[in-house]
Design an enzyme around this catalytic site. Structure first.
Site, PDB file in Angstrom:
ATOM      1  N   LYS A 159     -30.369 -29.875  65.777  1.00 46.21           N
ATOM      2  CA  LYS A 159     -29.592 -30.861  65.023  1.00 46.21           C
ATOM      3  C   LYS A 159     -28.285 -31.018  65.800  1.00 46.21           C
ATOM      4  O   LYS A 159     -27.263 -30.396  65.500  1.00 46.21           O
ATOM      5  CB  LYS A 159     -29.373 -30.393  63.580  1.00 46.21           C
ATOM      6  CG  LYS A 159     -28.892 -31.513  62.682  1.00 46.21           C
ATOM      7  CD  LYS A 159     -29.044 -31.157  61.219  1.00 46.21           C
ATOM      8  CE  LYS A 159     -28.247 -32.079  60.319  1.00 46.21           C
ATOM      9  NZ  LYS A 159     -28.588 -33.497  60.405  1.00 46.21           N
TER      10      LYS A 159
HETATM   11  N1  PMP Z   1     -34.190 -35.982  60.468  1.00 41.55           N
HETATM   12  C1  PMP Z   1     -32.926 -36.264  60.817  1.00 41.55           C
HETATM   13  C2  PMP Z   1     -32.675 -37.045  62.049  1.00 41.55           C
HETATM   14  C3  PMP Z   1     -31.870 -35.814  60.022  1.00 41.55           C
HETATM   15  O1  PMP Z   1     -30.606 -36.088  60.362  1.00 41.55           O
HETATM   16  C4  PMP Z   1     -32.144 -35.086  58.845  1.00 41.55           C
HETATM   17  C5  PMP Z   1     -31.023 -34.632  57.972  1.00 41.55           C
HETATM   18  N2  PMP Z   1     -30.503 -33.417  58.426  1.00 41.55           N
HETATM   19  C6  PMP Z   1     -33.479 -34.825  58.520  1.00 41.55           C
HETATM   20  C7  PMP Z   1     -34.479 -35.279  59.347  1.00 41.55           C
HETATM   21  C8  PMP Z   1     -33.824 -34.031  57.305  1.00 41.55           C
HETATM   22  O2  PMP Z   1     -33.448 -32.688  57.499  1.00 41.55           O
HETATM   23  P1  PMP Z   1     -33.057 -31.737  56.288  1.00 41.55           P
HETATM   24  O3  PMP Z   1     -34.113 -31.905  55.268  1.00 41.55           O
HETATM   25  O4  PMP Z   1     -33.056 -30.380  56.901  1.00 41.55           O
HETATM   26  O5  PMP Z   1     -31.726 -32.168  55.808  1.00 41.55           O
END
Ligand code: PMP
Length: 294
Positions: A159
């Site tokens: 991320k």
């Molecule tokens: N994909 C992207 C590109 C994101 O930014 C997010 C949000 N963090 C997600 C998927 C979903 O991830 P999560 O459920 O861990 O928040």
């Protein structure tokens, strides 16, 4: 109502191990994170004063940093404690939390092997990610201009802020064209995810399908929803799905810490999901109960 810009707010931010005044959490403009995208972050939600999946988010922050070739100088446990303390200091009942780490200013060049690593955490009260109207009617998506890159083209499981430049460009374009968000394909042309949330599709036979997370973030919400669905005895299939296969589905939704579970109304004018399925409503209820510890 006009929102107060984030750099004009008051409160407390955790910054390199200390709680500092919101206005004192500053960086110098010459820092590696800003110029070369060496920054990783987490987006977490606080429900009834408690951070949902706090440990998993801080573990992922550490893993994202490792993929970017740096080590966060605070343990996962230290981050979890700091986050809990910050929620109390900021008096947040329902809100959002950002924990992030970036390379500092010692070297301003591509190579920055020994730059210091900085870490900050901020949280604030925050409403749902999409507007009330979008949540009520379901999201209108269009296909994104950019595709999710291959695992040998970028650190796709991190991320990392640099991976979001294609998301912002794609989402801006979608919003300008009257859509709520953009749906990204991957480098092979399979459905991938939205610009900040994962995709689920409800099959006409009651199965739940989701694109295989082999070149994008395997979201913590995505994993949670898969678990919740399995608990209900729903058959969950993770697989490659082509855009033209969207006509095989009767409902669809996005998942993410910010997006929670948000239904999709349509993907371009070609694929319209007219009615919310019971499966989606059940999972929304399950998720809402889980995050509030019910
Ligand atoms: N994909 C992207 C590109 C994101 O930014 C997010 C949000 N963090 C997600 C998927 C979903 O991830 P999560 O459920 O861990 O928040």
């Amino acid at each position: 109502m006009e929102q107060i810009p984030f750099d004009k707010r008051t409160g407390t931010i955790w910054y390199n191990g200390e709680f500092v005044d919101w206005q004192d959490a500053k960086v110098h403009v010459l820092n590696h994170g800003l110029h070369y995208g060496s920054c990783v972050f987490e987006g977490e939600r606080i429900y009834s004063g408690k951070i949902f999946k706090s440990l998993q988010h801080s573990q992922r922050l550490h893993q994202s940093a490792q993929m970017m070739d740096f080590i966060i100088p605070y343990s996962v446990e230290q981050l979890v404690i700091a986050k809990d303390q910050l929620v109390v200091k900021q008096n947040i009942i329902d809100g959002y939390m950002r924990a992030f780490a970036w390379r500092g200013s010692e070297k301003m060049a591509i190579s920055a092997q020994h730059n210091s690593i900085h870490v900050a955490i901020a949280c604030w009260t925050w409403p749902p990610y999409y507007s009330a109207e979008a949540r009520e009617k379901g999201l209108k998506l269009k296909f994104a201009r950019y595709r999710r890159p291959a695992p040998d083209s970028a650190p796709v499981a991190a991320k990392a802020s640099g991976l979001y430049m294609i998301c912002t460009i794609s989402k801006h374009e979608a919003e300008r064209d009257g859509y709520n968000d953009a749906l990204m394909l991957d480098y092979r042309g399979y459905l991938a995810e939205a610009t900040g949330a994962n995709l689920f599709l409800v099959a006409k036979n009651g199965d739940l399908h989701t694109p295989l997370a082999d070149c994008f973030l395997n979201g913590i919400t995505r994993q949670t929803v898969i678990e919740l669905a399995k608990k209900r005895g729903i058959n969950v299939v993770e697989k490659h799905i082509l855009p033209q296969e969207l006509s095989n589905y009767c409902d669809a939704f996005l998942t993410g810490s910010a997006a929670e579970i948000t239904r999709i109304n349509s993907i371009t004018e070609d694929y319209v999901f007219a009615k919310t399925s019971k499966l989606t409503l059940d999972l929304m209820q399950d998720y809402s109960n889980l995050v509030r510890g019910l």
